[in-house]
Write an enzyme that holds these catalytic residues in place. Structure first.
Site, PDB file in Angstrom:
ATOM      1  N   ASP A 185       5.483   2.807   3.645  1.00 58.81           N
ATOM      2  CA  ASP A 185       6.046   3.780   4.585  1.00 58.81           C
ATOM      3  C   ASP A 185       6.516   3.118   5.883  1.00 58.81           C
ATOM      4  O   ASP A 185       6.718   3.780   6.889  1.00 58.81           O
ATOM      5  CB  ASP A 185       5.031   4.879   4.910  1.00 58.81           C
ATOM      6  CG  ASP A 185       3.770   4.355   5.565  1.00 58.81           C
ATOM      7  OD1 ASP A 185       3.642   3.125   5.749  1.00 58.81           O
ATOM      8  OD2 ASP A 185       2.886   5.174   5.912  1.00 58.81           O
ATOM      9  N   ASN A 243      -1.378  -3.507  16.423  1.00 55.67           N
ATOM     10  CA  ASN A 243      -1.398  -3.934  15.033  1.00 55.67           C
ATOM     11  C   ASN A 243      -0.379  -3.158  14.204  1.00 55.67           C
ATOM     12  O   ASN A 243      -0.360  -1.927  14.217  1.00 55.67           O
ATOM     13  CB  ASN A 243      -2.810  -3.717  14.464  1.00 55.67           C
ATOM     14  CG  ASN A 243      -2.903  -4.104  13.008  1.00 55.67           C
ATOM     15  OD1 ASN A 243      -2.250  -5.035  12.556  1.00 55.67           O
ATOM     16  ND2 ASN A 243      -3.735  -3.381  12.267  1.00 55.67           N
ATOM     17  N   LEU A 303       0.842  -1.194   0.000  1.00 56.42           N
ATOM     18  CA  LEU A 303       0.000   0.000   0.000  1.00 56.42           C
ATOM     19  C   LEU A 303       0.880   1.249   0.000  1.00 56.42           C
ATOM     20  O   LEU A 303       1.696   1.440   0.903  1.00 56.42           O
ATOM     21  CB  LEU A 303      -0.928  -0.014   1.209  1.00 56.42           C
ATOM     22  CG  LEU A 303      -1.894  -1.208   1.285  1.00 56.42           C
ATOM     23  CD1 LEU A 303      -2.837  -1.057   2.473  1.00 56.42           C
ATOM     24  CD2 LEU A 303      -2.688  -1.371  -0.008  1.00 56.42           C
ATOM     25  N   ARG A 341      57.454  25.633 -17.901  1.00 57.17           N
ATOM     26  CA  ARG A 341      57.373  26.836 -17.074  1.00 57.17           C
ATOM     27  C   ARG A 341      58.256  27.897 -17.720  1.00 57.17           C
ATOM     28  O   ARG A 341      59.215  27.582 -18.444  1.00 57.17           O
ATOM     29  CB  ARG A 341      57.806  26.566 -15.631  1.00 57.17           C
ATOM     30  CG  ARG A 341      59.230  26.087 -15.440  1.00 57.17           C
ATOM     31  CD  ARG A 341      59.637  26.138 -13.966  1.00 57.17           C
ATOM     32  NE  ARG A 341      59.102  25.029 -13.198  1.00 57.17           N
ATOM     33  CZ  ARG A 341      59.873  24.105 -12.596  1.00 57.17           C
ATOM     34  NH1 ARG A 341      61.191  24.164 -12.707  1.00 57.17           N
ATOM     35  NH2 ARG A 341      59.330  23.146 -11.899  1.00 57.17           N
ATOM     36  N   GLU A 369      -9.698  -0.849  16.144  1.00 56.70           N
ATOM     37  CA  GLU A 369      -9.077   0.464  16.006  1.00 56.70           C
ATOM     38  C   GLU A 369      -9.238   1.239  17.314  1.00 56.70           C
ATOM     39  O   GLU A 369     -10.236   1.093  18.034  1.00 56.70           O
ATOM     40  CB  GLU A 369      -9.733   1.248  14.859  1.00 56.70           C
ATOM     41  CG  GLU A 369      -9.538   0.614  13.490  1.00 56.70           C
ATOM     42  CD  GLU A 369      -8.104   0.577  13.052  1.00 56.70           C
ATOM     43  OE1 GLU A 369      -7.330   1.490  13.428  1.00 56.70           O
ATOM     44  OE2 GLU A 369      -7.728  -0.367  12.335  1.00 56.70           O
ATOM     45  N   ARG A 395       1.486  15.154   6.117  1.00 58.31           N
ATOM     46  CA  ARG A 395       2.310  15.574   7.258  1.00 58.31           C
ATOM     47  C   ARG A 395       3.793  15.647   6.901  1.00 58.31           C
ATOM     48  O   ARG A 395       4.572  16.281   7.611  1.00 58.31           O
ATOM     49  CB  ARG A 395       2.107  14.595   8.425  1.00 58.31           C
ATOM     50  CG  ARG A 395       0.748  14.719   9.099  1.00 58.31           C
ATOM     51  CD  ARG A 395       0.533  13.608  10.102  1.00 58.31           C
ATOM     52  NE  ARG A 395       1.623  13.553  11.082  1.00 58.31           N
ATOM     53  CZ  ARG A 395       1.845  12.493  11.867  1.00 58.31           C
ATOM     54  NH1 ARG A 395       1.078  11.416  11.753  1.00 58.31           N
ATOM     55  NH2 ARG A 395       2.829  12.519  12.730  1.00 58.31           N
TER      56      ARG A 395
END
Length: 456
Positions: free
Chosen positions: A107, A173, A10, A426, A158, A17
């Protein structure tokens, strides 16, 4: 015979954020985009099919996934309606697949292969669904894993939906879930969005599985593995965890870190036993350091090889394409790029060595520059073995310095120097007797007049 495996990753969250024009999942940990970490995890688990779920708002994530996995490896979740909905969008991409599917997150980059493997193992033990959890020091807003007296997983609740007693549960979870593909999509088809957020929760699959007589299991991993990154602060936390683990592994493998917290590794940094690394060293991607090498303080290395016994730094920059030979020395304020440096060669001070081959035991004097770029193209410099390049030499490529040859200090070399020869360019030095004495006398007199307010 083991069952086939697939992964659904996913990656469709908005990541607001993070406050970035770059998709959240492409921000790096250890020099590697977070999504790449998750794809690598799926590959290490032996997943023969990997599907990445992306959103319409992050085409860069889609492009990255397709670059790694192919044009058919992504599906679009638009609009995003929750994790369950996201997994369900991958159903058509896995049409005909027979095997087990694991749901991962782009993520959450630090999950170890051994930990995720345990989730698949639970399926092989006869569980219909397996979920990866962790004991949180501060459960907070995490979903809770409700386990029965026999250790089976009853449900995932949840935090916003949890009762006061359920909120006391510390087993949380991670979001990672595995099930047989057919079972997973059948159960997802029964998930509703009757909840506080109005979303389709993947977590509801556990309760539905139990209703259908399937057993569910929870696998416990470490909380540090499960860190999900949603902000720059959490990105820094994940980076710190990665660096700690990488440093610890290096020292366990026989690498000496004089000040571990000041050394920064990339995900693919390869350091052999008996290497010593001084403070404030940064390893970009693609660095390999062989045994006995010493990387001195404040050096930066990327896409290079440091051979056995070589010394780098302090304050050296080793850029992509560099290959520093055995027992060679690259000293302070020396920069290399596409430089193949022979065994025992030395460039100890203040030099730029780009697009160059340097033979064994050659000495590069301070202030040497390979002038490899004319504003349009790059050109190569070849320096043979046992050569001596005098300080402040400009080597204007393409040019070749033969084995055993020398260049005079301060020379600009534009033509090849044969083996054993001296290249010298030189202007002839002139001596003007008494000039300095007369100059000082004149300047001194002028200064004295000015200090007395007089003019000439």
């Amino acid at each position: 015979m083991s069952r086939a495996r697939a992964a659904i990753i996913l990656a469709a969250g908005h990541g607001t954020r993070m406050k970035s024009n770059l998709s959240k999942v492409l921000h790096p940990i250890g020099g590697r985009p977070m999504m790449d970490w998750t794809i690598a995890l799926a590959q290490s688990l032996g997943c023969e099919k990997i599907i990445v779920v992306v959103g319409a708002h992050n085409p860069d994530a889609k492009a990255r996934a397709q670059a790694l996995l192919g044009p058919n490896a992504t599906v679009l979740q638009d609009p995003p309606l929750g994790t369950g909905h996201g997994v369900l969008t991958a159903k058509s991409a896995l049409a005909g697949f027979e095997g087990d599917v694991i749901v991962l997150y782009a993520d959450t980059p630090l999950i170890r292969t051994a930990t995720a493997e345990q989730v698949f193992n639970k399926l092989s033990e006869g569980y219909g669904v397996a979920v990866l959890g962790f004991a949180a020091a501060d459960p907070g807003a995490y979903g809770r894993l409700v386990v029965d007296q026999e250790g089976g997983l009853e449900a995932i609740v949840e935090a916003k939906e949890a009762s006061p007693d359920q909120l006391k549960i510390r087993l949380c979870n991670s979001g990672v879930l595995a099930a047989d593909a057919t079972t997973l999509f059948e159960l997802l088809g029964q998930v509703t969005n009757y909840n506080a957020k109005g979303e389709f929760y993947l977590t509801d699959v556990v309760g539905l599985a139990r209703q259908h007589g399937l057993r569910a299991a929870a696998v416990e991993g470490f909380e540090t593995e499960m860190l999900g990154v949603n902000s720059r602060v959490e990105l820094a936390q994940a980076e710190a965890l990665f660096q700690y683990q990488k440093r610890h592994a290096a020292m366990e493998a026989g690498v000496t870190l004089l000040d571990p917290n000041s050394v920064h590794f990339s995900f693919d940094t390869d350091i052999a036993q008996d290497v010593t690394i001084e403070p404030h060293v940064v390893f970009g991607r693609g660095v390999r350091v062989e045994t006995g090498a010493v990387i001195r303080a404040f050096s930066h290395l990327e896409e290079c090889i440091i051979r056995k016994g070589a010394w780098i730094g302090p304050y050296a920059r080793i850029r992509p394409g560099s290959d520093v030979g055995e027992n060679a020395h690259i000293g302070n304020f020396v920069e290399t790029k596409k430089a193949k440096i022979g065994a025992g060669a030395k460039a100890n001070h203040l030099s730029y060595l780009g697009d160059v081959t340097i033979g064994a035991r050659t000495n590069i004097g301070a202030g040497t520059i390979t002038c490899n770029y004319d504003g349009f193209d790059k050109y190569h410099t070849h320096i043979g073995a046992d050569a001596f390049i005098g300080s402040d030499t400009m080597l204007v490529a393409p040019v070749s310095i033969g084995s055993g040859a020398m260049t005079g200090s301060g020379s600009t070399i534009t033509k090849d120097v044969p083996a054993g020869s001296l290249g010298l360019e030189r202007a002839q030095q002139r001596i003007i007797d008494g000039w300095a004495t007369k100059f000082r006398a004149k300047k001194g007199a002028t200064k004295a007049l000015k200090s007395n307010g007089e003019t000439l």
